[in-house]
Design an enzyme around this catalytic site. Sequence first.
Site, mmCIF file in Angstrom:
data_model
loop_
_atom_site.group_PDB
_atom_site.id
_atom_site.type_symbol
_atom_site.label_atom_id
_atom_site.label_comp_id
_atom_site.label_asym_id
_atom_site.label_seq_id
_atom_site.Cartn_x
_atom_site.Cartn_y
_atom_site.Cartn_z
ATOM 1 N N HIS A 5 -50.740 -21.289 84.478
ATOM 2 C CA HIS A 5 -50.850 -21.520 83.033
ATOM 3 C C HIS A 5 -50.364 -22.927 82.672
ATOM 4 O O HIS A 5 -50.966 -23.611 81.852
ATOM 5 C CB HIS A 5 -49.976 -20.531 82.253
ATOM 6 C CG HIS A 5 -50.361 -19.096 82.414
ATOM 7 N ND1 HIS A 5 -49.536 -18.150 82.996
ATOM 8 C CD2 HIS A 5 -51.487 -18.431 82.047
ATOM 9 C CE1 HIS A 5 -50.130 -16.973 82.970
ATOM 10 N NE2 HIS A 5 -51.314 -17.104 82.410
ATOM 11 N N GLY A 14 -49.395 -14.157 78.545
ATOM 12 C CA GLY A 14 -47.962 -14.335 78.750
ATOM 13 C C GLY A 14 -47.566 -14.212 80.205
ATOM 14 O O GLY A 14 -48.414 -14.310 81.093
ATOM 15 N N ALA A 15 -46.249 -13.983 80.452
ATOM 16 C CA ALA A 15 -45.695 -14.018 81.813
ATOM 17 C C ALA A 15 -46.157 -15.314 82.482
ATOM 18 O O ALA A 15 -46.748 -15.320 83.554
ATOM 19 C CB ALA A 15 -46.118 -12.793 82.616
#
Length: 285
Positions: free
Chosen positions: A37, A31-32
């Site tokens: 990503h 996440g984050a």
Amino acid sequence: LESIRLPRMMQDTALAACARGKKIALVPTMGALHEGHLSLVRAAKAENDIVVVSIFVNPAQFGPGEDFERYPRDLAGDKEKLEKEQVDMLFLPEAQAIYPEGFKSWLSVEGLSEKLCGAHRPGHFRGVATVVLKLLNIVAPARAYFGQKDYQQSLVISTLARDLNLPVEIVVRPTVREEDGLAISSRNIYLSNDERKAAPVLYRALSAGAEAIKNGSSKIEDVKKTIHQVLRAEPLVTEIQYASVYDPNTLDELAAIKSPPVLLAGAIKLSNIRLIDNLVLNDLK
Ligand code: PAF
């Protein structure tokens, strides 16, 4: 964007899609989500039928005293980004579902896991290898995507996929950088303004090492000295955990720089914040 929390439900959905002949891509994350990503998501989108992103802050890969509790979490922001990229599914398991009571099966990729970052984070790659194998079993992807920023992690995962005959292609994509060269990482938000300004020093140091090699330096001592000089010139660098030139397959420090490819890699602390980065040279000229 469909969110699935239960591993069994994710696995049933994935296997049904496989049975319909669909190629699934998995982008495993904690996440984050950031541009690094998203570059993996875009590659996954372009090359497969269904893209699954997993978000799981894996307790097993954090050591005592590391940042598990304060690791950045932003589920609402993450979902928005994934919707924009038209990701098909979000796998969002609870820790209890991944490591239920009585969990006993751990995976170690021996030899690679103890080197470089592994020497400073005992147990880290065992936690990574175990959770990634579980995610691959749950999501059944044809391809799984990882960033080169975590070079050692990518190597550990490629090795386990090969050694255990996993029916998945491990795809490693280039590091995404800020304009000043800093490798993008979820942990960069820990940096104060001054630390943020100093943080590109690691990329600069590794680039200076690469430049020295391209200018004909074949002695490891010379290249290492160049890298360390750049790092030591930055007063906010409080620790150099490792920074040198390595064999990209074994992660052993090279005795001499003879033939490509070579890996320049480093881990430093800026005040108390740990940064890693690496460059792979496929050409020494
Ligand atoms: O790179 C990461 O975010 C994690 O190490 C991974 C691969 C998702 C495993 O927890």
